[in-house]
Scaffold this active site. Structure first.
Site, PDB file in Angstrom:
ATOM      1  N   GLU A  21       0.859  -1.194   0.000  1.00 44.89           N
ATOM      2  CA  GLU A  21       0.000   0.000   0.000  1.00 44.89           C
ATOM      3  C   GLU A  21       0.891   1.239   0.000  1.00 44.89           C
ATOM      4  O   GLU A  21       1.195   1.792  -1.029  1.00 44.89           O
ATOM      5  CB  GLU A  21      -0.946  -0.029   1.204  1.00 44.89           C
ATOM      6  N   GLU A  76      -2.394  -0.426  13.480  1.00 47.53           N
ATOM      7  CA  GLU A  76      -3.490   0.102  12.658  1.00 47.53           C
ATOM      8  C   GLU A  76      -4.815   0.056  13.402  1.00 47.53           C
ATOM      9  O   GLU A  76      -5.665   0.932  13.205  1.00 47.53           O
ATOM     10  CB  GLU A  76      -3.577  -0.714  11.365  1.00 47.53           C
TER      11      GLU A  76
END
Length: 920
Positions: A502, A775
């Site tokens: 990502e 996260e």
């Protein structure tokens, strides 16, 4: 122990030094003597476009700024004079005066834009600033800067490359010089990444350059001073190319980024001689090319390098480029204008292994003790053709093997095939990884710790702040936030994570942490670059993408609002209105775009909402769906309109300010009418999104006065009864939680929530010795996301008590108002502001509260001291009322408020530590 070699120091765990030992004894135990105003004034730094002695100025009106230092209290600049000279060309004795501002009666020490004669490309300039202060002192600071290429038409070079997708393409050119250069500059870009070599040696210390942009709109180039690398006679220049973001692997291309084409480069070398003559060498068809030793490179999968395929001395002048070398191709230009890179990536620190595990035969796992973004440099000796494989991961399993789950589809694997014949040193050039652990296989013999070095890589933003406290959990949250922020500043873009497939510039991750970033790092040049990316990515309708840069321009306001939020934060921390002026037309277009999407002031739900809340972890049980709560989008519409009114006011655009105030009022009215449940005294939301649905309107000031207390009480009652006082919101709600609590006088609830143990909490997120933030609240997903680090700004601003006064941006005035928890005995913070070092440190001792305040020259502060009466507060060994440069302002809610001028102050409040443990 972990050995850390730091080029840009990481904020240490013990702030302002070992607070309780050094600070308390040396600074707080006795009053400081008054310093005579006759002590010399000095200018500690002189910056051009927020950089020290830059060589990359590519605009005609760069901004000058400086910081004053003085041991005398109450020091203010009363006047300045800026002088800019073009450095004498070779053979000339006298510089050429470009601009002399003359003596300007002003306290302004930043955003002074260059005027006078136009600057010239590829030229060296010397400048000086002389300042005068209110004590009759003066000081002068001299510095320099160089220009890059100011006009696009000054690029005479052609883009060059291969005929297709040759791996690790090498490009070279031999040239001859009749005499020794006195000045030589290379302007170069290679897409996606490149390394420049001159006469067999790497030029400069930048890595993973140029920074990431949308290459069809802008391409960054780098500037190298290669004067000492050239010599009379034959010379050679070479480029090694990597794919980077430009030539994305097919399996990863798509929503992350498009494939722009095969790698290519552009190079322009300007050479000056002592006799006043000059030469220019450009990339063109005369260059030679050949596939190189990099057999595969991908930012996600890693790099493979076969040292046997690297022609020895290929970038040297005596190398014969006959075997396999052919003329370079001239592909199309990428399309974007060329611009000098402000904050290139560099290796900013190195770490040595803390342990080597041996989970299996021929398998070794290196533990560097810290989750980082970067790569491994290794020393190895062995037979030709032996391949060493390095696999990277954030975690290991109980048996010591790699746990690569958080890598997603990224292989994160580097391979080096030995040339043989002695010790070889190697590290990748065109990839980076997020990792703490590295699995080594294929090693010839037994690896040793000295064979490996972890190189920390990030955009070269130097450290700005330090924080510490008496609570180790709080200190861990801070340290992990700093490492997470650092690991996610890559190529002038704040990414979400450095380890998986990502690594994108998600704007919400950035706008919730923008104040934390300013506290910890020197962010000005970084944000100038990234805001420019946002500006260029705005589409014809006015929409701003939620990921910048990339080809996909999809919009989502809760993310895309970061464009305005980050720009406004820039202004708050620097006081520089130019950033607002530069982007103002784009801001107007964005607000107009939002208006076109809204119906009666209401926007439809977004893709994201309060992302990564506790409910999202177990969505099947909680019922969480994307975009909740629905009110998020209209709330951000109001936020943007309100910011637009402030931006217009800051620029003196009175009519625009009023127009956007009216727009904000209309949106606010529509918001309240649609989402407020008057009977329950709450804003409507899904059950799992309750916290954010109340926090956001409270933060924005959208709750009418008569309802505000009821909404707030319902929120904290629900948090106490159902949520055990815990933060269960996502990244948006967590960002606004401390601000709402502070505004309502309940910072004790922030302290209680942040220091909670068990799930969900920061303590549970950091369980298992994590060294960066996760996260999700349960530690799942990426192990290096900074977005929940927004709380670190509260540590600086409220726990230590150091923040900018929004009514006087750029730290013209500082607010010192620490929150003093019952079970915390000390805290402190310092920030290198645009005006100089500001610091606050407090400690409870002997029933008293001691507060040390350092206010930079040319600034002032409001100090809130916990006390029942003025006579309880002493400063510098005397009553605060009688202390020089200290003025009583008012008494409010258990505080005595003093105004202080620049200088160092030691306040003591008798018995305050006992009587004002918790602010309510």
């Amino acid at each position: 122990m972990n050995t850390l070699s730091i080029m840009h120091p990481i904020p240490p765990s013990g702030l302002i030094l070992s607070f309780r030992a050094a600070i308390v004894c040396a600074l707080l135990s006795c009053a400081l003597p008054l310093v005579s105003a006759a002590h010399a004034l000095s200018v500690s730094s002189a910056l051009v476009d927020y950089q020290e002695n830059p060589a990359t100025i590519d605009a005609q009106n760069p901004a000058f700024s400086w910081k004053l230092e003085s041991p005398a209290r109450g020091t203010r600049q009363t006047a300045y004079r800026v002088v800019v000279d073009k450095a004498p060309p070779a053979g000339d004795a006298m510089p050429v005066r470009i601009w002399d501002s003359g003596r300007v009666e002003s306290s302004q020490a930043g955003a002074i834009h260059c005027k006078g004669r136009p600057l010239e490309s590829n030229s060296d300039y010397e400048w000086s600033v002389t300042v005068w202060d209110n004590h009759g002192n003066s000081a002068t600071k001299r510095a320099r800067f160089s220009t890059a290429l100011l006009e696009q038409n000054q690029w005479r070079a052609k883009w060059i490359g291969g005929g297709g997708n040759e791996a690790g393409l090498l490009l070279r050119r031999v040239f001859s010089l009749e005499k020794q250069p006195v000045r030589a500059r290379v302007f170069a870009a290679g897409l996606g990444f490149y390394e420049l070599q001159v006469n067999g040696a790497k030029a400069g210390d930048v890595v993973l350059v140029p920074g990431r942009t949308n290459y069809q709109k802008q391409v960054l180039y780098n500037v190298y001073d290669v004067t000492p690398m050239l010599r009379p006679g034959a010379n050679a220049i070479g480029i090694m190319l990597g794919n980077g973001w430009f030539d994305m692997a097919e399996k990863f291309a798509g929503w992350r980024e498009k494939k722009y084409g095969a790698p290519r480069a552009i190079v322009q070398l300007h050479i000056d001689y002592a006799d006043g003559t000059s030469d220019v060498l450009v990339s063109d068809e005369s260059w030679r090319k050949r596939p190189g030793p990099v057999t595969q490179d991908c930012i996600y999968d890693g790099e493979s390098f076969d040292a046997r395929r690297e022609p020895a001395g290929w970038s040297c002048s005596d190398f014969l480029d006959t075997d396999g070398w052919t003329p370079a191709n001239v592909p199309d230009a990428p399309g974007g204008g060329l611009r000098a890179e402000r904050v290139p990536n560099r290796i900013t620190a190195t770490l040595r292994p803390v342990a080597i595990l041996n989970p299996g035969a021929g398998v070794h796992v290196i533990d560097f003790g810290q989750n980082i973004a970067g790569w491994v440099r290794m020393k190895v000796a062995g037979e030709p053709g032996v391949t060493v494989t390095l696999r990277h991961a954030e975690n290991i399993n109980e048996d010591g093997t790699l746990n690569r789950k958080t890598n997603g589809k990224a292989a994160a694997t580097d391979r080096y095939t030995l040339r043989g014949g002695g010790e070889e040193t190697w590290s990748p050039r065109f990839t980076w990884h997020g990792f703490r652990y590295v699995e080594v296989t294929g090693w010839p013999g037994e690896p040793a710790a000295d064979d490996f070095t972890a190189c920390v890589i990030n955009s070269d933003c130097g450290p700005a702040g330090e924080f510490t406290s008496g609570d180790e959990l709080i200190n861990r949250i801070h340290r992990n936030t700093v490492w997470s922020q650092r690991g996610n500043m890559q190529g002038g873009v704040q990414t979400d994570c450095p380890q998986r497939d990502e690594r994108l510039g998600w704007l919400a991750d950035a706008h919730v942490t923008v104040d934390e970033a300013w506290c910890n790092f020197d962010m000005a040049a970084f944000y100038i670059k990234w805001l420019r990316d946002m500006q260029l990515m705005q589409d014809g309708d006015g929409a701003v993408p939620y990921v910048v840069p990339r080809q996909n321009t999809a919009h989502s306001i809760d993310w895309s609002a970061g464009y305005l939020i980050i720009a406004w934060s820039f202004y708050m921390h620097t006081g520089d209105v130019q950033i607002l002026e530069n982007h103002y037309p784009n801001f107007i277009r964005y607000i107009d775009y939002l208006g076109a999407q809204a119906k009666a002031g209401i926007l439809p739900p977004s893709r994201y909402g309060d992302w990564c809340s506790v409910a999202q972890i177990d969505r099947q049980k909680s019922g969480w769906v994307r975009g909740t709560p629905e009110l998020t989008t209209t709330g951000y519409y109001y936020y943007c309109a309100s910011l637009m009114a402030k931006i217009a006011a800051a620029l003196g655009k009175t009519e625009d300010a009023r127009r956007h105030e009216i727009l904000a009022d209309k949106i606010g009215t529509a918001f309240h009418q649609k989402y407020f449940d008057a009977q329950k005294g709450i804003y409507l939301s899904e059950e799992h999104a309750f916290q954010f649905a109340q926090l956001f309107p409270l933060h924005l000031g959208l709750v009418p006065g008569k309802e505000r207390r009821r909404v707030f009480e319902n929120l904290i009652t629900r948090m106490a009864d159902s949520d055990d006082g815990r933060i269960k919101a996502g990244i948006l709600g967590t960002r606004y939680f401390p601000d709402v609590m502070e505004r309502e006088g309940r910072e004790d609830l922030v302290w209680a929530a942040v220091t909670k143990r068990g799930f969900p909490s920061y303590e549970s997120m950091l369980a298992g010795g994590r060294t960066t933030l996760a996260e999700h609240w349960d530690g799942s997903g990426s192990g290096n996301h900074v977005m929940f680090g927004s709380i670190d700004a509260w540590f600086y601003k409220k726990l230590a008590g150091l923040e900018v006064d929004p009514s006087k941006p750029g730290y013209e005035r500082i607010i010192v108002r620490p929150h003093i928890p019952a079970n915390l005995d000390h805290a402190g913070a310092s920030i290198q502001t645009v005006r100089g070092r500001a610091a606050v440190a407090w400690e409870k001792t002997g029933g008293n509260l001691r507060l040390r305040v350092e206010v930079p020259a040319n600034s002032e502060a409001l100090v809130w001291m916990p006390a029942n009466a003025r006579e309880e507060v002493r400063e510098g060994g005397t009553s605060a009322d009688n202390a020089p440069s200290v003025t009583f302002v008012r008494q409010e809610n258990g505080y005595i408020v003093f105004a202080v001028e620049s200088g160092v102050y030691e306040f003591i409040a008798a018995s305050a530590a006992n009587r004002f443990n918790i602010n309510k």
